[in-house]
Design a protein around this motif. Structure first.
Motif, PDB file in Angstrom:
ATOM      1  N   THR A 141       0.796  -1.229   0.000  1.00 24.58           N
ATOM      2  CA  THR A 141       0.000   0.000   0.000  1.00 24.58           C
ATOM      3  C   THR A 141       0.832   1.284   0.000  1.00 24.58           C
ATOM      4  O   THR A 141       0.383   2.320  -0.480  1.00 24.58           O
ATOM      5  N   THR A 158      -1.271  -5.355 -13.494  1.00 26.07           N
ATOM      6  CA  THR A 158      -1.979  -6.257 -12.587  1.00 26.07           C
ATOM      7  C   THR A 158      -1.818  -7.720 -12.976  1.00 26.07           C
ATOM      8  O   THR A 158      -1.964  -8.099 -14.146  1.00 26.07           O
ATOM      9  N   LYS A 345     -13.820 -13.025  -4.669  1.00 28.45           N
ATOM     10  CA  LYS A 345     -14.681 -12.415  -5.694  1.00 28.45           C
ATOM     11  C   LYS A 345     -16.028 -13.118  -5.792  1.00 28.45           C
ATOM     12  O   LYS A 345     -17.042 -12.492  -6.122  1.00 28.45           O
ATOM     13  N   ASP A 359     -18.502  -4.844  -1.913  1.00 27.33           N
ATOM     14  CA  ASP A 359     -17.108  -4.939  -2.344  1.00 27.33           C
ATOM     15  C   ASP A 359     -16.301  -5.516  -1.181  1.00 27.33           C
ATOM     16  O   ASP A 359     -16.852  -5.856  -0.132  1.00 27.33           O
ATOM     17  N   THR A 360     -14.982  -5.626  -1.355  1.00 24.30           N
ATOM     18  CA  THR A 360     -14.182  -6.247  -0.296  1.00 24.30           C
ATOM     19  C   THR A 360     -13.927  -5.307   0.875  1.00 24.30           C
ATOM     20  O   THR A 360     -13.640  -5.764   1.977  1.00 24.30           O
ATOM     21  N   VAL A 361     -14.046  -3.996   0.665  1.00 20.38           N
ATOM     22  CA  VAL A 361     -13.998  -3.083   1.808  1.00 20.38           C
ATOM     23  C   VAL A 361     -15.187  -3.364   2.728  1.00 20.38           C
ATOM     24  O   VAL A 361     -15.056  -3.465   3.957  1.00 20.38           O
ATOM     25  N   PRO A 377      -8.730  -5.302   3.101  1.00 18.71           N
ATOM     26  CA  PRO A 377      -9.340  -5.527   1.783  1.00 18.71           C
ATOM     27  C   PRO A 377      -8.364  -5.278   0.649  1.00 18.71           C
ATOM     28  O   PRO A 377      -7.438  -4.472   0.753  1.00 18.71           O
ATOM     29  N   GLU A 379      -8.627  -3.650  -2.004  1.00 16.46           N
ATOM     30  CA  GLU A 379      -8.578  -2.281  -2.530  1.00 16.46           C
ATOM     31  C   GLU A 379      -7.316  -1.556  -2.075  1.00 16.46           C
ATOM     32  O   GLU A 379      -6.783  -0.705  -2.796  1.00 16.46           O
ATOM     33  N   GLY A 382      -4.546  -2.333  -4.576  1.00 20.29           N
ATOM     34  CA  GLY A 382      -4.784  -2.107  -5.994  1.00 20.29           C
ATOM     35  C   GLY A 382      -5.626  -3.151  -6.684  1.00 20.29           C
ATOM     36  O   GLY A 382      -5.838  -3.061  -7.899  1.00 20.29           O
ATOM     37  N   THR A 383      -6.142  -4.147  -5.944  1.00 19.67           N
ATOM     38  CA  THR A 383      -6.905  -5.226  -6.574  1.00 19.67           C
ATOM     39  C   THR A 383      -8.129  -5.589  -5.736  1.00 19.67           C
ATOM     40  O   THR A 383      -8.057  -6.445  -4.853  1.00 19.67           O
ATOM     41  N   PRO A 384      -9.259  -4.947  -5.991  1.00 19.86           N
ATOM     42  CA  PRO A 384     -10.492  -5.321  -5.299  1.00 19.86           C
ATOM     43  C   PRO A 384     -10.841  -6.786  -5.558  1.00 19.86           C
ATOM     44  O   PRO A 384     -10.470  -7.360  -6.586  1.00 19.86           O
TER      45      PRO A 384
END
Length: 413
Positions: A141, A158, A345, A359-361, A377, A379, A382-384
């Protein structure tokens, strides 16, 4: 006649209280999750935190004893060279030769206040405004924030679980532009635990050489590899890249010294001298007691490190098995560091306790609220669609925490 109101004329619009440069920086997501977990625990809730990448072991006794002795030595009560104690710079050079086979001199080493300062100073020293940095994702991060703060432009490349989160030269080449100056490489990886093999590192190094790029390579997890994987230093396998490679490392992960704040960067002498000039204005020298402790760490045997790695390996296998048994969770087996990065996912868009998982958050918030388990999470990296869990915590907490998660996620519909 009354006095005219000249407020508007004499007082221009108020300037922003926080600069755009600093205001644009996001808080470290991993530290934020860890702080929230600790606050909830302090309030009496039985939260188990998988957030921070922090070994749960105490710093080895010999290192602590060296620091205690250093406290009583008046030499350590004064300023010392901003670039680091000369004997520590020599020891880091020797440790680098011993552990990775990379031949460097003390003048190529800069001692920093933890690995994060090494990351920022590396980018600040070689980037000009608008220079692009290829940033493989999932990424730690702090990387994009450090790049942006230094005036650079992060360009995300990615990879996903289908390639073990490892980017290819073809992907890097597709992202390269005339403004590309640097490739950031982290192996073993935070957050995924993935490890680039020798052939992959060689191919990437030769590609960078061909295109005149710099490589900043973060090797702080070098000793934490499993299943026969090896940590390969890029300038060792592509020696011609040594003049355009900056190696980042530190004592935090290897020696359970996160709180001591000692890291370093290794690079060409002119770059290290420039980074040292920056540090002379930014922080001056790293705390001398911490430097003395780090000297003991890098000069001593790796016995304690091997013991910790054995424990991490056991926990790695346990957490992968536990997470893989949860419907909707796909957890690749990492070969390095002390993280897993499962895909969730399949859970997004479904419902949990009456609410849709957006979402993952949101999922991480639900897991914290209902299972009292703190995870980070995707996010933040850089990858939800993913979660990062650190398994640098006790075996019992690990099992209890993932079991709580599993019981909660079994309710997903």
């Amino acid at each position: 006649m009354g006095t005219p109101d000249t407020t508007t004329e004499n007082h221009p619009a108020e300037h922003p209280r926080v600069s755009a440069r600093i205001g644009g920086i996001a808080e470290s997501a991993t530290l934020a999750v860890d702080a929230k977990a600790k606050a909830l625990k302090a309030a009496g809730r039985p939260v188990i935190g998988f957030g921070a990448g922090e070994p749960d072991f105490p710093t080895p006794e010999a290192i602590v004893a060296a620091a205690q002795a250093a406290c009583a030595d008046p030499r350590n009560h004064r300023y010392t060279p901003a670039a680091g104690l000369p004997e520590l710079r020599e020891a880091v050079a020797a440790k680098t030769r011993r552990d990775s086979g990379y031949e460097v001199t003390a003048s190529q080493v800069l001692i920093t206040n933890g690995g994060k300062q090494a990351v920022y100073q590396a980018f600040a020293t070689i980037l000009d405004p608008g220079d692009e940095v290829l940033l493989p994702a999932p990424y730690w991060t702090t990387y994009p924030e450090a790049i942006t703060l230094a005036g650079g432009v992060p360009v995300q490349v990615t990879a996903d679980e289908s390639t073990d989160y490892l980017v290819t030269v073809e992907q890097l080449e597709a992202a390269r532009t005339p403004r590309t100056k640097v490739l950031l490489l982290c192996s073993p990886s935070n957050p995924t635990g993935s490890v680039y093999g020798r052939e992959q590192i060689t191919e990437i190094g030769e590609w960078a050489l061909e295109h005149g790029l710099w490589v900043i390579t973060d090797e702080i997890y070098e000793h934490l590899v499993y299943d026969g994987a090896e940590s390969v230093s890029l300038p060792v396998v592509v020696p011609a890249m040594a003049d355009r490679t900056i190696v980042l490392n530190g004592v935090a992960k290897t020696y359970a010294m996160t709180g001591w704040r000692v890291g370093w960067l290794i690079g060409p002498q002119d770059v290290v001298k420039a980074a040292a000039n920056l540090q002379s204005h930014l922080t001056s020298n790293v705390a001398n007691v911490s430097q003395r402790a780090a000297l003991e760490a890098v000069s001593g045997p790796l016995d304690a490190v091997h013991e910790m790695r054995a424990a991490f390996d056991r926990r790695r296998r346990a957490i992968v098995d536990l997470l893989s048994a949860i419907p909707g969770v796909e957890c690749p087996t990492p070969k390095g560091a002390f993280y897993v990065y499962p895909s969730v996912k399949a859970l997004i868009g479904k419902r949990l306790r009456g609410v849709e998982i957006t979402d993952t958050v949101h999922l991480a918030a639900l897991v914290l609220e209902h299972a009292e388990v703190a995870v980070v999470p995707g996010e933040a990296f850089g990858t939800p669609g993913y979660l990062r869990l650190s398994y640098a915590l006790g075996d019992d907490d690990l099992k209890t925490g993932v079991t709580r998660m599993a019981e909660l996620l079994a309710e997903v519909q």
